[in-house]
Scaffold this motif. Structure first.
Motif, PDB file in Angstrom:
ATOM      1  N   ASP A   1      -7.749  18.544   9.594  1.00  0.00           N
ATOM      2  CA  ASP A   1      -9.001  18.232   9.258  1.00  0.00           C
ATOM      3  C   ASP A   1     -10.017  17.074   9.538  1.00  0.00           C
ATOM      4  O   ASP A   1     -11.120  17.201   9.134  1.00  0.00           O
ATOM      5  CB  ASP A   1      -9.095  18.772   7.662  1.00  0.00           C
ATOM      6  CG  ASP A   1      -8.900  20.291   7.626  1.00  0.00           C
ATOM      7  OD1 ASP A   1      -9.119  21.019   8.798  1.00  0.00           O
ATOM      8  OD2 ASP A   1      -8.328  20.626   6.701  1.00  0.00           O
TER       9      ASP A   1
ATOM     10  N   THR B   1      -7.145  26.687  14.248  1.00  0.00           N
ATOM     11  CA  THR B   1      -8.446  26.188  13.864  1.00  0.00           C
ATOM     12  C   THR B   1      -9.141  25.981  15.379  1.00  0.00           C
ATOM     13  O   THR B   1     -10.328  25.889  15.149  1.00  0.00           O
ATOM     14  CB  THR B   1      -8.267  24.927  13.089  1.00  0.00           C
ATOM     15  OG1 THR B   1      -7.707  23.792  13.681  1.00  0.00           O
ATOM     16  CG2 THR B   1      -7.303  25.142  11.785  1.00  0.00           C
TER      17      THR B   1
ATOM     18  N   ALA C   1     -10.746  28.967  16.183  1.00  0.00           N
ATOM     19  CA  ALA C   1     -11.630  29.541  15.521  1.00  0.00           C
ATOM     20  C   ALA C   1     -12.842  28.827  15.847  1.00  0.00           C
ATOM     21  O   ALA C   1     -13.923  29.033  15.612  1.00  0.00           O
ATOM     22  CB  ALA C   1     -11.311  28.973  13.958  1.00  0.00           C
TER      23      ALA C   1
ATOM     24  N   ARG D   1     -15.420  20.757  15.478  1.00  0.00           N
ATOM     25  CA  ARG D   1     -15.163  21.607  14.207  1.00  0.00           C
ATOM     26  C   ARG D   1     -16.320  22.730  13.747  1.00  0.00           C
ATOM     27  O   ARG D   1     -17.439  22.043  13.586  1.00  0.00           O
ATOM     28  CB  ARG D   1     -14.664  20.818  12.884  1.00  0.00           C
ATOM     29  CG  ARG D   1     -13.307  20.319  13.319  1.00  0.00           C
ATOM     30  CD  ARG D   1     -12.854  19.370  12.062  1.00  0.00           C
ATOM     31  NE  ARG D   1     -11.358  18.930  12.368  1.00  0.00           N
ATOM     32  CZ  ARG D   1     -11.483  17.590  12.991  1.00  0.00           C
ATOM     33  NH1 ARG D   1     -12.595  17.072  13.317  1.00  0.00           N
ATOM     34  NH2 ARG D   1     -10.111  17.216  13.104  1.00  0.00           N
TER      35      ARG D   1
ATOM     36  N   ASN E   1      -3.802  35.604   9.971  1.00  0.00           N
ATOM     37  CA  ASN E   1      -4.645  34.230  10.357  1.00  0.00           C
ATOM     38  C   ASN E   1      -6.095  34.302  10.496  1.00  0.00           C
ATOM     39  O   ASN E   1      -6.972  33.478  10.174  1.00  0.00           O
ATOM     40  CB  ASN E   1      -4.105  34.012  11.910  1.00  0.00           C
ATOM     41  CG  ASN E   1      -2.933  33.118  12.225  1.00  0.00           C
ATOM     42  OD1 ASN E   1      -2.333  32.654  10.919  1.00  0.00           O
ATOM     43  ND2 ASN E   1      -2.118  33.184  13.182  1.00  0.00           N
TER      44      ASN E   1
ATOM     45  N   LEU F   1      -7.481  34.141   6.939  1.00  0.00           N
ATOM     46  CA  LEU F   1      -7.708  32.862   6.484  1.00  0.00           C
ATOM     47  C   LEU F   1      -8.961  32.140   7.082  1.00  0.00           C
ATOM     48  O   LEU F   1      -9.609  31.430   6.619  1.00  0.00           O
ATOM     49  CB  LEU F   1      -6.402  31.886   6.985  1.00  0.00           C
ATOM     50  CG  LEU F   1      -6.358  30.699   6.497  1.00  0.00           C
ATOM     51  CD1 LEU F   1      -4.936  30.078   6.356  1.00  0.00           C
ATOM     52  CD2 LEU F   1      -6.764  29.687   7.698  1.00  0.00           C
ATOM     53  N   LEU F   2      -9.026  32.314   8.558  1.00  0.00           N
ATOM     54  CA  LEU F   2     -10.187  31.578   9.217  1.00  0.00           C
ATOM     55  C   LEU F   2     -11.605  32.216   8.852  1.00  0.00           C
ATOM     56  O   LEU F   2     -12.559  31.369   8.729  1.00  0.00           O
ATOM     57  CB  LEU F   2     -10.039  31.960  10.604  1.00  0.00           C
ATOM     58  CG  LEU F   2      -8.803  31.240  11.176  1.00  0.00           C
ATOM     59  CD1 LEU F   2      -8.478  31.642  12.776  1.00  0.00           C
ATOM     60  CD2 LEU F   2      -8.720  29.711  11.380  1.00  0.00           C
ATOM     61  N   TYR F   3     -11.787  33.132   8.254  1.00  0.00           N
ATOM     62  CA  TYR F   3     -13.066  33.816   7.790  1.00  0.00           C
ATOM     63  C   TYR F   3     -13.260  33.735   6.419  1.00  0.00           C
ATOM     64  O   TYR F   3     -14.511  33.714   5.816  1.00  0.00           O
ATOM     65  CB  TYR F   3     -13.402  35.169   8.457  1.00  0.00           C
ATOM     66  CG  TYR F   3     -12.728  36.336   8.141  1.00  0.00           C
ATOM     67  CD1 TYR F   3     -12.664  36.729   6.680  1.00  0.00           C
ATOM     68  CD2 TYR F   3     -12.035  37.230   8.819  1.00  0.00           C
ATOM     69  CE1 TYR F   3     -12.062  37.854   6.168  1.00  0.00           C
ATOM     70  CE2 TYR F   3     -11.397  38.462   8.595  1.00  0.00           C
ATOM     71  CZ  TYR F   3     -11.381  38.806   7.182  1.00  0.00           C
ATOM     72  OH  TYR F   3     -10.728  39.855   6.720  1.00  0.00           O
TER      73      TYR F   3
ATOM     74  N   VAL G   1     -12.357  30.763   4.703  1.00  0.00           N
ATOM     75  CA  VAL G   1     -12.281  29.399   4.598  1.00  0.00           C
ATOM     76  C   VAL G   1     -13.182  28.514   5.356  1.00  0.00           C
ATOM     77  O   VAL G   1     -13.263  29.138   6.825  1.00  0.00           O
ATOM     78  CB  VAL G   1     -10.793  28.716   4.683  1.00  0.00           C
ATOM     79  CG1 VAL G   1     -10.834  27.041   4.856  1.00  0.00           C
ATOM     80  CG2 VAL G   1      -9.896  29.390   3.863  1.00  0.00           C
TER      81      VAL G   1
ATOM     82  N   PRO H   1     -14.803  25.723   8.158  1.00  0.00           N
ATOM     83  CA  PRO H   1     -14.258  25.042   9.094  1.00  0.00           C
ATOM     84  C   PRO H   1     -13.779  23.862   8.757  1.00  0.00           C
ATOM     85  O   PRO H   1     -12.506  23.494   9.238  1.00  0.00           O
ATOM     86  CB  PRO H   1     -15.201  24.833  10.177  1.00  0.00           C
ATOM     87  CG  PRO H   1     -16.534  25.955   9.636  1.00  0.00           C
ATOM     88  CD  PRO H   1     -16.148  26.104   8.422  1.00  0.00           C
TER      89      PRO H   1
ATOM     90  N   ARG I   1      -9.858  24.468   7.228  1.00  0.00           N
ATOM     91  CA  ARG I   1      -9.030  25.358   7.826  1.00  0.00           C
ATOM     92  C   ARG I   1      -7.514  24.936   8.323  1.00  0.00           C
ATOM     93  O   ARG I   1      -6.565  25.717   7.989  1.00  0.00           O
ATOM     94  CB  ARG I   1      -9.810  26.130   9.098  1.00  0.00           C
ATOM     95  CG  ARG I   1     -10.883  27.055   8.772  1.00  0.00           C
ATOM     96  CD  ARG I   1     -11.586  27.322  10.066  1.00  0.00           C
ATOM     97  NE  ARG I   1     -12.441  28.171   9.862  1.00  0.00           N
ATOM     98  CZ  ARG I   1     -13.782  28.608  10.404  1.00  0.00           C
ATOM     99  NH1 ARG I   1     -13.510  28.042  11.702  1.00  0.00           N
ATOM    100  NH2 ARG I   1     -14.457  29.487  10.085  1.00  0.00           N
TER     101      ARG I   1
ATOM    102  N   SER J   1      -4.392  26.457   6.498  1.00  0.00           N
ATOM    103  CA  SER J   1      -3.327  26.844   7.235  1.00  0.00           C
ATOM    104  C   SER J   1      -2.031  26.186   6.894  1.00  0.00           C
ATOM    105  O   SER J   1      -0.729  26.919   6.812  1.00  0.00           O
ATOM    106  CB  SER J   1      -3.680  26.668   8.725  1.00  0.00           C
ATOM    107  OG  SER J   1      -2.274  27.124   9.483  1.00  0.00           O
TER     108      SER J   1
END
Length: 486
Positions: free
Chosen positions: A99, A152, A155, A221, A373, A376-378, A380, A382, A385, A389
């Motif tokens: 991140d 990520t 995403a 990101r 997956n 989690l991505l939508y 959390v 950016p 993420r 994960s």
């Protein structure tokens, strides 16, 4: 029920507030073309494929590794357990780094590391099992660097249904790679006359993929969600927000049950099926490597079918039914439970029927791979993420496949003490493993329950994440985004 307005996850738009410098992700945006985005997905898919091949190659040649090192059932299970333990322990560290720093360099270092360690483990002689065990544990360090950050990047390249499609493609590598681990491992070992050769297949491909990742660009990101001006916050603030995200927590617990079931079957199913054929008191027409081949093919086809059904069902339903994703995951787990139960039961009578039931059971369980997956991505934002994960990986392996193969092996060994024959005798091993493996369908039902609970909060959590990113989903076109442009 917790309402969306109860969330306070807006801090990424502000200063971190803890003395740390908040880095603006909008600085130095990179424009990535549609074609390049597809190339990145292709490379990530291949790396994920060889990643899972490497994980299950040992399971495909376990019948050769066991006598080579003189192992019992619990020691067999320990091979997979030590790998998963280091994998899950290192995941939060790489989530934190992913991140905040260049994700492609993290992936390159990790891929080269586990490729080298896998190759080295193939040269350990029979008197040093502990060295082989240590090297298999270290493979988990390298793999953690890749698995935590790769989703990520997807995403940041795609949004909405295109993201769902790309996650389907990415996650198809999980069952395909797992199945190829059995198929390639057992056949290479048979062809070249030693199980060690099976571990020498993936490292070369790993080096090639690492070079390709170095060449390709890394997206900014949040670019696909329009959140390129997000600021990073402190690690403690990130953890606080993630722990209060009910959908993330509950879906992670559901996925933990998936890991428990698939991790157990991945290691024990081939040797269990082969033992069952001997238990039926008939001439065994298939060798153990043939059983691994059949199980590998079933894993590939069932995984492809399950991931495709789950992903496409999700893509079609979630626009009309916002709570569809976790409900689809729950349905797969609950349907898979009785299929796996009867597969284990019928093994003592008919191997062909058992294969059929295992196929449909695995298909049902694999329905949730890409959907989890996507959830989690939508839910959390950016800039959190990779950590989310990593946290999901830590939980699902700590409580799932890190312990399940070893636990099943321990139970099998404990039950074998009631027999006069050695624990590794095929008939004894089959009888004890059958009882120990009955835990998997019950864990599958438990996973379905967690996913059903997650469906109660998924709409509120998704709205909160979109509001924090400050871009309404209706304003983002359902297509591939070139970073920095729409």
């Amino acid at each position: 029920m917790l309402k969306s307005e109860d969330f306070s996850d807006r801090s990424p738009l502000l200063d971190s507030g803890d003395g740390e410098t908040a880095v603006n992700e909008g600085a130095g945006q990179r424009r990535i073309s549609r074609g390049t985005s597809y190339c990145i997905i292709g490379v990530l898919f291949v790396v994920n494929l060889i990643n899972y091949m490497d994980r299950y190659t040992v399971a495909g040649v376990l019948d050769m590794v066991q006598p080579y090192y003189g192992l019992n059932s619990s020691q067999d299970g320990l091979i997979q357990t030590v790998f998963v333990i280091t994998y899950m322990i290192c995941s939060p560290m790489f989530g934190y780094l992913g991140d905040r720093y260049s994700r492609k360099y993290l992936m390159v270092v990790g891929i080269l590391f586990w490729s080298g360690i896998t190759l080295a483990s193939s040269f350990i002689d029979k008197d040093h099992f502990w060295v082989f065990l240590m090297l298999r544990a270290l493979v988990g360090v390298g793999e953690a660097s890749y698995v935590t950050v790769a989703p990520t990047i997807i995403a940041d390249l795609f949004h909405d249904s295109m993201r769902t499609i790309m996650l389907i493609i990415f996650n198809v590598a999980v069952p395909c790679g797992s199945g190829l681990g059995y198929i390639v491992g057992s056949n290479v070992a048979k062809l070249l006359g030693g199980w060690q050769w099976a571990l020498r297949v993936t490292p070369g491909f790993g080096v090639i993929c690492a070079i390709l990742i170095l060449i390709l660009p890394e997206p900014t990101r949040g670019s696909a969600d329009g959140g390129t001006n997000l600021n990073k916050t402190s690690f403690l603030q990130d953890l606080k927000e993630l722990f209060t995200n009910k959908t993330l927590v509950l879906s992670s617990l559901g996925f933990t049950c998936v890991a428990f079931v698939t991790g157990t079957l991945a290691l024990w199913a081939p040797i269990f099926i082969h033992d069952s054929m001997i238990f039926q008191e008939r001439t065994v027409q298939q060798s153990s490597d043939s059983v691994s081949l059949i199980f590998g093919v079933i894993t590939v086809v069932a995984g492809l079918t399950g991931v495709a059904i789950g992903g496409e069902t999700s893509r079609r339903l979630k626009t009309r039914y916002p709570r569809a994703d976790p409900i689809i995951c729950a349905g797969g787990m609950i349907v898979g439970a009785p299929l796996l139960f009867f597969a284990l039961y019928v093994c003592r009578y008919n191997t062909t029927v058992a294969w059929v039931l295992i196929f449909f059971g695995e298909t049902a369980v694999c329905i949730n791979w890409s959907i989890v997956n996507d959830i989690l991505l939508y839910v959390v934002i950016p800039t959190r993420r990779a950590l989310a994960s990593a946290g999901q990986i830590f939980v699902c392996h700590a409580l799932g496949d890190a312990s399940s193969p070893y636990i099943v092996g321990l139970v099998s060994d404990a039950l074998a003490k009631g027999y006069s024959q050695p624990a590794t005798t095929p008939i004894v091993q089959f009888a004890t493993l059958q009882i120990a493996l009955y835990v998997t369908p019950f864990v599958s039902v438990l996973g379905g329950t967690f996913f059903l609970a997650a469906s109660m909060f998924v709409v509120e959590d998704r709205n909160a994440a979109e509001r924090a990113t400050d871009v309404p989903s209706c304003c983002i076109r359902d297509c591939v985004y070139a970073t920095g442009s729409r």
